[in-house]
Enzyme design. Structure first.
Site, short mmCIF file in Angstrom:
data_model
loop_
_atom_site.label_atom_id
_atom_site.label_comp_id
_atom_site.label_asym_id
_atom_site.label_seq_id
_atom_site.Cartn_x
_atom_site.Cartn_y
_atom_site.Cartn_z
N GLY A 123 -46.47 27.85 6.36
CA GLY A 123 -46.14 29.28 6.28
C GLY A 123 -47.21 30.03 5.50
O GLY A 123 -48.33 29.57 5.37
N ASP A 127 -42.26 21.14 -3.31
CA ASP A 127 -42.04 20.24 -2.19
C ASP A 127 -40.63 19.65 -2.31
O ASP A 127 -40.29 19.09 -3.36
CB ASP A 127 -43.12 19.15 -2.29
CG ASP A 127 -43.11 18.19 -1.11
OD1 ASP A 127 -42.03 17.95 -0.54
OD2 ASP A 127 -44.19 17.67 -0.78
N LEU A 133 -34.28 24.48 5.40
CA LEU A 133 -35.11 24.62 6.61
C LEU A 133 -36.46 23.92 6.45
O LEU A 133 -37.31 24.02 7.33
CB LEU A 133 -35.38 26.11 6.89
CG LEU A 133 -34.20 26.98 7.29
CD1 LEU A 133 -33.55 27.64 6.08
CD2 LEU A 133 -34.63 28.04 8.28
N SER A 182 -39.36 21.91 6.81
CA SER A 182 -39.99 20.89 7.67
C SER A 182 -40.98 21.62 8.58
O SER A 182 -40.69 22.73 9.02
CB SER A 182 -38.95 20.20 8.57
OG SER A 182 -39.59 19.41 9.55
N TYR A 236 -40.61 13.83 14.19
CA TYR A 236 -39.78 15.02 13.99
C TYR A 236 -38.36 14.78 14.49
O TYR A 236 -37.38 15.00 13.78
CB TYR A 236 -40.42 16.20 14.72
CG TYR A 236 -39.70 17.52 14.54
CD1 TYR A 236 -39.63 18.14 13.29
CD2 TYR A 236 -39.12 18.17 15.63
CE1 TYR A 236 -38.99 19.37 13.13
CE2 TYR A 236 -38.48 19.39 15.48
CZ TYR A 236 -38.42 19.99 14.24
OH TYR A 236 -37.78 21.20 14.08
N LYS A 291 -35.09 14.52 12.08
CA LYS A 291 -33.97 15.46 12.13
C LYS A 291 -32.66 14.73 12.46
O LYS A 291 -31.59 15.11 11.97
CB LYS A 291 -34.22 16.56 13.17
CG LYS A 291 -35.28 17.58 12.74
CD LYS A 291 -34.79 18.48 11.63
CE LYS A 291 -35.78 19.58 11.29
NZ LYS A 291 -35.38 20.38 10.13
#
Ligand code: UDP
Length: 304
Positions: A16, A36, A57, A59, A129, A133
């Site tokens: 981001g 982190d 959120l 990740s 991923y 999840k």
């Protein structure tokens, strides 16, 4: 700001940008911890902030980002989720997991219902991923079962909107950036694979309804996405139309490995239990997003 609440953001800013929250930074009810989730000490955060609601959120979510350091992606979703659950549990906070449609893998069921267990390749480039999840969902499930926590697990389908990074790598921002630069749009594979795109404001509404505005937690995961499905070739035409560049070409490149071929959420559960459904059309959401890229991202502009 959320109903006058104090908001503490924990972000390592690996995908981001602080620029995205710069308008909040001088607000006394807003705080950014540059950190982190895998390394944070949950007790220290609880002692200092005592959160009542934890929205988890953290990740990377774009394939090129989550594949850059796959083991880190996996552990971020396992250790990071465990830390955030521990944090929420120790101060009896409600907990929301941002899960994903990727838990369905390359689905054999269409559209995807929450009861579908998915078809994930454990031995491929998306597994870090997808499996991360899936494990995060299991951690939530066990915390509900063992400790009776109030949790919400949202399986989020493809989402886009202003403040995406130009180098995010996902299809919406890539196509917009390519079209602004006057370049051909680069489709991976033959372009018949589908996605269903929801605008970010609809997702935020769903998160608030699911975690803040409900008396009781919803049992099990809930799909949150737009049930309108497009092929990637069609989506390329839509982006070109939004930017007034129907003249731009489309090039088809090598398909991504394990790329899900069809994706569309069944949102019956969200409609019935959350009273939620998307309000934004793809056209309106794309128009806002394109405006953002044109106004804010000088780096995206065509080279003179
Ligand atoms: N895609 C594409 N060009 C791009 C980026 C993605 O054709 O520049 C395709 C990709 O192969 C996939 C779809 O668009 O079929 C959505 O990809 P994205 O990375 O946005 O999200 P995800 O695959 O995680 O749903």
């Amino acid at each position: 700001m959320l109903l006058g609440a104090t908001v503490v953001v924990l972000d390592d800013l690996s995908t981001g940008s602080e620029h995205n929250i710069s308008h909040w930074l001088c607000n006394p009810k807003f705080m950014l911890i540059h950190g982190d989730t895998m390394l944070i000490d949950p007790d220290a955060v609880v002692a200092k902030h005592r959160p009542t609601h934890v929205f988890h959120l953290a990740s990377p979510a774009s394939p090129p980002h989550y594949q850059r350091d796959p083991v880190r992606t996996l552990m971020c979703n396992v250790q990071g989720t465990l830390n955030m659950l521990t944090l929420a549990r120790s101060c009896s906070a409600r907990f929301l997991l941002a899960s994903t449609s990727e838990v369905y893998g390359d689905p054999e069921q269409h559209p995807q219902l929450e009861s579908y267990n998915g078809s994930v390749n454990t031995f491929g480039p998306r597994a870090c991923y997808d499996e991360g999840k899936r494990c995060a969902e299991t951690l939530v499930y066990e915390h509900v079962r063992l400790y009776g926590m109030f949790t919400s697990t949202l399986r989020i389908f493809n989402t886009f909107g202003p403040r995406m990074q130009p180098d995010d790598g996902r299809v919406v921002s890539n196509f917009i950036v390519q079209a602004i630069r006057g370049e051909p749009l680069r489709v991976y594979g033959v372009g018949v694979q589908t996605r269903s795109f929801q605008f970010v404001h609809d997702l935020v509404d769903a998160m608030l309804i699911a975690l803040v505005f409900r008396e009781e937690p919803v049992d099990g995961p809930v799909n949150i996405g737009c049930p309108e499905e497009r092929t990637i070739d069609d989506f390329a035409s839509i982006v070109k139309g939004t930017l007034g560049r129907p003249d731009l070409g489309v090039v088809h490149e090598q398909a991504a490995i394990d790329d899900p071929q069809r994706r569309r959420p069944d949102i019956t559960k969200a409609r019935q239990l959350l009273g939620w459904q998307p309000k934004w059309s793809l056209d309106d959401g794309l128009a806002e997003t394109v405006d953002y890229f044109l106004l804010r991202n000088a780096s995206v502009k065509p080279k003179e």
